[in-house]
Design a protein around this motif. Sequence first.
Motif, mmCIF file in Angstrom:
data_model
loop_
_atom_site.group_PDB
_atom_site.id
_atom_site.type_symbol
_atom_site.label_atom_id
_atom_site.label_comp_id
_atom_site.label_asym_id
_atom_site.label_seq_id
_atom_site.Cartn_x
_atom_site.Cartn_y
_atom_site.Cartn_z
ATOM 1 N N SER A 145 34.190 -43.275 2.475
ATOM 2 C CA SER A 145 33.437 -42.809 1.298
ATOM 3 C C SER A 145 32.569 -41.611 1.656
ATOM 4 O O SER A 145 32.482 -40.641 0.896
ATOM 5 N N ASN A 189 32.487 -37.786 0.213
ATOM 6 C CA ASN A 189 31.242 -37.197 -0.307
ATOM 7 C C ASN A 189 30.913 -35.885 0.394
ATOM 8 O O ASN A 189 30.593 -34.884 -0.252
ATOM 9 N N LYS A 247 30.371 -44.418 -4.764
ATOM 10 C CA LYS A 247 29.964 -43.184 -4.095
ATOM 11 C C LYS A 247 28.753 -43.412 -3.188
ATOM 12 O O LYS A 247 28.607 -42.757 -2.155
ATOM 13 N N PHE A 293 33.596 -40.759 -7.429
ATOM 14 C CA PHE A 293 33.832 -39.675 -6.478
ATOM 15 C C PHE A 293 34.431 -38.451 -7.173
ATOM 16 O O PHE A 293 35.276 -38.585 -8.062
#
Length: 783
Positions: free
Chosen positions: A454, A458, A548, A590
Amino acid sequence: MNNKLTYIKRHKFKSTLIVVVLLLYYFCLPRQLFKDPTATVITSSRNELLGAMIAKDGQWRFPHNDTVPDKFKTCIIQFEDAYFYQHPGFNPVSIAKALKENLTSGGVKRGGSTITQQVIRLSRKGQSRTYFEKIKEIVLATRLEFRASKEKILSYYSSNAPFGGNVVGLDAASWRYFNRDASQLSWAESATLAVLPNARSLIYPGKNQEQLFNKRNRLLHKLMKQEIIDSLTYQLSIAEGLPQKPYPLPQIAPHLLQKVTETHSGQSVQTTIKKPIQDQVNTIVSNHYQTLKQNEIYNAAVLVLDVKTRKVLAYVGNTPTDKAHQKDVDVIDKPRSTGSILKPFLYAAMLDAGDILPNTLVADVPTQFGSYNPENFDKQYDGAVSASRALSRSLNVPSVRMLQEFGLDRFHHYLKALHLKDLTYNANHYGLSLILGGAESNLWDLCKSYAALSSTLNHFNETSSEYYSNEFAEPTFLNTKTIDFGKKTSEKTLFDAASIYLTYESLKEVNRPEGNENWEFYDSSKQIAWKTGTSFGFRDTWAIGTTKNYVVGVWVGNADGEGRPGLVGVQTAAPILFEVFDVLPNSDWFSKPFDEMQAVEVCLKSGYRASPNCDTKEEKFIQLSGLKTAPCPFHVLVHLDNTEQYQVNSSCEDLSNVIHKSWFVLPPLMEYYYKAQNPFYKPLPPFREDCLGENGVVIEFIYPKENNTIFLPKDFDGETNDLVLKVAHSKPETLIFWYLDERYLGSTKDIHEFAMKPKRGKHIITIVDEFGNESKRWIEISE
């Protein structure tokens, strides 16, 4: 200067003596005043007490605290040493008064010690209270005044003063007697603790209450007379009751406390835990435990990570069960069978390598690799299913086939790059069962891996499409530690951002369990990519999800490894997962990593890149590595007569009458199961009888599997049941002839199923169609 040197030379002995005395005075005070063992204390990210483990000597003695709350500071000075800020470590007036009173009474009636002297006495525990010892205390007290500030001396006192029983220090006393931090105490409570050390063996909560009450109120009255508190505060304070018995210290994160004690024993450690989240997760786990234990499922663990900081927000190592069911075991770092929880990593790896596109069709048919015979959880088959759907439904057979196609060693390399510490053997040790729970891992490592993926996504979207070199850093529960993600680089750490994003898009499509295990689509305002897992024998269940901003991991099972019916990830772990996400703040989904993707035409039916023969196409963004995937193999151009019921060619039909049409065709075995699930699937039309040049005939066994040992049960009449053989043929209308050990049995047409009763032992089954195509299968019959 010369006069001083002359004086020293003339008075060498006196000068030497002065130097020796000064040196003795300088070094008379130990560098470390207190060496007693202290409790291990953990606090939240906002310094709220989460728990403490008693010191090795059995005392509730918190680590030294330099901060002394103002109310307690005022109370202790007014009660013990009103001239604390004026004297040099001892008070001559108080000593003179105490000496006179003691000599007059013939005993020790008054101490006259300052707070500084009491600090020295506490550090020299066990010393008899003689006049010579008093002189030592005075000398050491003056030395301490030179070394430390008044505030430091007060902190020494408040951290080491005895408060009755096995309670030492203000911080421990505040929690034991009032169940809160010392900074939150009222004037009455602060006064109570200020008078306790003065006669702790006689007066403490629960004993000699009247004496304690009177001493406290006399101090409060003095505070009012000194105009430190007003009369209303005084009246309210004396109306407050006294504590009756010690409170148990908070145990909000007991298993994290165990973990911290391993490396920070006797220290006060500020953790990254968010207390409100920890409290809510504790409640969720406790509530589910009450239900789970009805099915003799006693243990569960939950870990919550902040994706951006990689800090632990909640740490629940086990349920509030009993010692018989290992309540003290911290399951978060214990190796357990992974079940299906590794499947997203295989999907991401195949996307990253360019072996598949998100919706590429993969086979879901009975499969055997040597002696290994994987099955789907429901023992049903779809024939063909998109890779994305296979992942979201956690189908076993497609996953094993994908692993076999991708390569066991190749996938094992990806898993090692995730730093899963319990993956200790080579790839061959695990075999293809690696993807279905043949390996072990732990909740910490798995959550860390999901958080790293994740965070990779990001960071890629937040920077100029760059990666960080240390993306797979260990999470932390220490508030003082900041994760170093390394340097920015154009090179991916493990998976590229597009592969991660597409994997999460697939995992987002999984349905959410609601009350009573019913299924509903999860509210789109909380989009979560999540996966469950269930180990063989129903021993371990998992649910790990990510947004996220957060990763939540859940394990449910029995710490002793006992399996239980109904111990399935979607029924036990997933409900906990979603309740935890419900108490976390909402996260945006995301962002799509466009720089790692490209729009191409994709065949809607097969999920492959569209070929010229695909009749339904759609432009979709795929990962850049997917550009090298093959075009759709399942759409072929067929030539039909004007009725579109038969295939024709130039040998039987004028080309001007031939209709050219794209047709979706699956291999026979895939087709056999696929059409049962997809009623609109149209098999390839047969050739018209007057046409020549038929080809592409395929024949495959559905049952039995290769080298299979078969047990034939008996019915209620004692008769052995038939063995029913099944075959898939690309042209079902074709006549098939059946043989057992070269002995002719019969033939079938259209529906190719044949019942027989072979004797015990090994046999070979042979099938031959009317065109001469042949297939064989070895079996063994057992009784």
